[in-house]
Design an enzyme around this catalytic site. Structure first.
Site, PDB file in Angstrom:
ATOM      1  N   GLU A 121       0.828  -1.211   0.000  1.00 16.66           N
ATOM      2  CA  GLU A 121       0.000   0.000   0.000  1.00 16.66           C
ATOM      3  C   GLU A 121       0.860   1.259   0.000  1.00 16.66           C
ATOM      4  O   GLU A 121       0.509   2.251  -0.650  1.00 16.66           O
ATOM      5  CB  GLU A 121      -0.951  -0.003   1.196  1.00 16.66           C
ATOM      6  CG  GLU A 121      -1.861  -1.218   1.275  1.00 16.66           C
ATOM      7  CD  GLU A 121      -2.615  -1.533  -0.017  1.00 16.66           C
ATOM      8  OE1 GLU A 121      -2.976  -0.591  -0.753  1.00 16.66           O
ATOM      9  OE2 GLU A 121      -2.831  -2.719  -0.299  1.00 16.66           O
ATOM     10  N   GLU A 158      -1.673  -2.498  -9.976  1.00 14.83           N
ATOM     11  CA  GLU A 158      -1.671  -3.648  -9.058  1.00 14.83           C
ATOM     12  C   GLU A 158      -0.569  -4.653  -9.364  1.00 14.83           C
ATOM     13  O   GLU A 158       0.138  -5.111  -8.473  1.00 14.83           O
ATOM     14  CB  GLU A 158      -3.047  -4.322  -9.048  1.00 14.83           C
ATOM     15  CG  GLU A 158      -4.161  -3.460  -8.474  1.00 14.83           C
ATOM     16  CD  GLU A 158      -3.909  -2.991  -7.046  1.00 14.83           C
ATOM     17  OE1 GLU A 158      -2.961  -3.460  -6.393  1.00 14.83           O
ATOM     18  OE2 GLU A 158      -4.678  -2.124  -6.591  1.00 14.83           O
TER      19      GLU A 158
END
Length: 687
Positions: free
Chosen positions: A109, A131
């Site tokens: 993150e 991602e």
């Protein structure tokens, strides 16, 4: 984010001399579980500065932990929202796996601050641009935090296992889609292992093709061109091509074509000319909407082993190179090595250099040689997996045909030799001793009989436990970690090997092994050892395991994440059928509205207890349908994940297929079904 929260905070000096305030916000009473998350955040910031030259652009960076959250975490700029599973940890409540998971997800993150936030996606079809790239970054971060070649190999093996366990089946099922999809019904259904893990493999292949330094130059150019922009996967590929001077136009097919390529290899040694040729061919099976596939650009890393077990010098990739990266771009190509003095054994697809299925007709003798000597730890592990898989498939066939199963001494001896080899890291030995999962075995079969697979694997584990009882017991004691708990890689590796030894002993239980498990449960000073001991007792159905389960729950009733573990180990126990799971749903601690709790019990039963979920009478599928319908009313995103358990129902035996189809039709018949679930069910039925 509004709640009654408290925080741990620290001031952290950045590489440019600025100070940033770092905060981890949690509910009151959980501050004693935030140290590891904070340290992981600091490590992430420093690593991104050193590896990619990327600095934190904020004066304050916050993490907040939420107990009811569908995802693992979410990268809102400056305020990352986390599931408590990936923040809260101390030795009393968290396992080694939990500590590693927190480090990886905190890193993931944080890394999104640049790959996802500063440079973001032009549209949803580019989801893997952030991602897949960020998963690759967190994988590299985790490997670098271990800091050893063996440690990197162990993390790589984990990644390969995830691909085979989850991504390859997705590629072969009704929900197969390219890394860059060209259409979608419900975007929530595209947060998949293909977007994340296969996307990371695509990024890793850039690094394999152009080298670590070349990849860094490509990253630098990507940020120079696109900081503050919303861009595409093609923009990233262009930066890699321009920075390296390579033509990567064919590489685009990894983004646009779905499915797992199959690479077949044949070899020929010419003793007279001292040449060794490897012929590689590639194909890719049809996937929904894509019948025909064009050749991919596939990096195939290869080494050659001599009779003495040593790597041969290849003359590729620089002086004294022992690994060559062959670039397969056509349907079939031949690569020739000169100056090969003896017929070698090829080590193909080293470090799992591409996400493909490799077909090569190794003999047992060749695999045993690789399992004993290959300098590439991933392929050394792979040789053991191939040896184990051949035996698991043969045992499955024997059980289906009513033939008494047997396990040969050759395989047992190879495991014995590896188990007692103290020159190898404990973490690697643990990985090498693990058998392929029932799911991975099923992928090798045209018609899946989950009961035969389960019986075969349980037989094999018991046979290993019985034959290696003395060695397993000795290694159990040799890998004890006395003193204060530490989640460092060496200690975690020792605990992993020790507890794997215990699980093998419990697979062939005798009084001594049951006493060993009970003593470890009673005396464990950390959650890793306590959970491992309880699992051994439960799976062995040892005397007193009910009392141990009760004691564990009583001790940790106030710790939600530990109660999740308690539900999960019972859900996955092959001795617990659907009636047992229904009874557990009636437990006061069960709450289907909490995503973690639903996953711990319902998902674990449906996804990790194949012998009971696939009950002959179809009761497991009835249970699945009930829970998908119930969850869809409460939480469609969670429901759609559960719905995917029956993606590939057509691969099972006719009797099980009939029950599965009935369950799918039952869900499809619900009038007010969410788009999340309806897409999954309709594609499964239409396959």
């Amino acid at each position: 984010m509004a709640a009654r929260l408290v925080c741990q905070e620290e001031t952290f000096r950045l590489a440019d001399g600025r100070d940033a305030l770092l905060q981890v916000w949690v509910e009151d009473g959980n501050l004693d579980k935030t140290d590891h998350a904070m340290q992981s955040l600091k490590n992430s910031i420093r690593w991104d500065e050193e590896r990619f030259g990327l600095e934190l652009d904020l004066d304050r960076f916050m993490i907040v932990a939420v107990g009811d959250f569908n995802m693992g975490a979410m990268e809102n700029k400056g305020l990352n929202i986390f599931n408590t599973k990936y923040v809260l940890a101390n030795p009393r409540v968290a396992t080694d796996v939990d500590f590693a998971g927190i480090e990886a997800v905190v890193g993931h993150e944080y890394f999104h601050n640049w790959t996802g936030n500063r440079v973001t996606c032009r549209d949803w079809f580019q989801l893997s641009l952030k991602e897949g790239l960020t998963v690759f970054r967190d994988q590299e971060f985790s490997a670098d935090m271990i800091g050893t070649a063996s440690g990197r190999a162990v993390t790589r093996i984990d990644q390969v296992r995830t691909l085979r366990q989850a991504q390859f089946p997705e590629d072969a099922g009704p929900m197969a889609h390219p890394v860059r999809p060209d259409s979608f019904v419900e975007i929530n259904n595209f947060y998949t292992v293909t977007i994340y893990e296969k996307g990371a493999e695509v990024v890793r292949m850039y690094q394999t093709l152009i080298g670590r330094d070349g990849f860094r130059k490509g990253m630098d150019l990507y940020f120079e061109r696109h900081d503050g922009q919303a861009v595409t996967c093609d923009d990233f590929r262009a930066a890699m091509a321009d920075a390296s001077g390579r033509d990567l136009s064919q590489f685009e097919r990894w983004y646009s074509q779905a499915g797992t390529p199959v690479v077949k290899a044949t070899t020929y040694y010419d003793a007279a000319s001292r040449t060794y040729s490897i012929t590689l061919s590639q194909s890719c099976p049809p996937t929904p909407g894509q019948v025909t596939k064009l050749p991919f650009h596939i990096p195939v890393a290869v080494g050659l082993l001599g009779a003495d077990g040593r790597d041969m010098q290849l003359g590729h990739g620089g002086h004294h190179a022992t690994t060559a990266v062959l670039e397969l771009t056509n349907a079939i190509q031949t690569f020739t090595f000169n100056g090969v003095l003896e017929k070698p054994i090829p080590s193909i697809l080293r470090d799992f250099s591409a996400p493909v299925l490799l077909e090569y007709d190794y003999t047992d003798e060749e695999l045993l040689h690789l399992f004993s000597h290959d300098s590439d730890a991933v392929n050394r592990w792979e040789a053991g997996q191939r040896l184990a898989m051949a035996r698991l498939l043969a045992l499955t066939d024997a059980i289906e045909e009513g033939i008494a199963p047997t396990l040969d001494a050759t395989f047992i001896d190879a495991l014995r030799k590896l188990l007692v080899d103290d020159s190898l890291d404990a973490a690697f030995r643990e990985q090498a001793m693990l058998l392929p999962s029932e799911t991975i075995v099923a992928e090798r079969l045209k018609v899946v009989n989950p009961h035969a697979i389960h019986t075969a694997r349980q037989f094999m584990r018991a046979a290993i436990g019985d034959a290696l009882r003395a060695e397993l017991t000795a290694q159990y004691h040799a890998n004890a970690t006395p003193g204060e708990y530490s989640p460092d890689a060496v200690s975690a590796g020792k605990r992993g090997l020790k507890n794997l030894c215990l699980s093998y002993l419990a697979a062939a239980p005798d009084a001594d092994s049951q006493q060993l498990a009970q003593a470890q449960f009673n005396e464990a000073g950390n959650m890793t050892d306590r959970v491992a001991a309880l699992q051994a007792l439960v799976h062995a159905q040892a005397a007193g395991f009910h009392a141990a389960l009760h004691a564990f729950y009583t001790d940790f009733a106030g710790e939600a994440l530990v109660v999740d573990k308690w539900f999960a180990m019972q859900a996955a126990s092959p001795d617990n059928d659907v009636d047992d799971i229904r009874a557990l749903m009636g437990h006061p601690a069960f709450n289907i509205k909490n995503p973690n709790r639903a996953r711990s019990l319902i998902f674990n039963f449906c996804g990790n207890n194949p012998s009971q979920f696939h009950a002959i009478d179809g009761s497991g599928y009835d249970f699945w349908a009930e829970q998908v319908i119930a969850l869809d009313i409460l939480n469609p995103q969670v429901a759609s994940r559960l719905a995917r358990v029956l993606d590939r129902w057509r691969r099972y035996t006719p009797q099980l297929q009939a029950h599965m189809q009935q369950a799918l039709l039952r869900v499809a018949g619900v009038e007010k079904l969410s788009s999340d679930v309806r897409e999954v069910i309709s594609k499964a039925l239409a396959e």
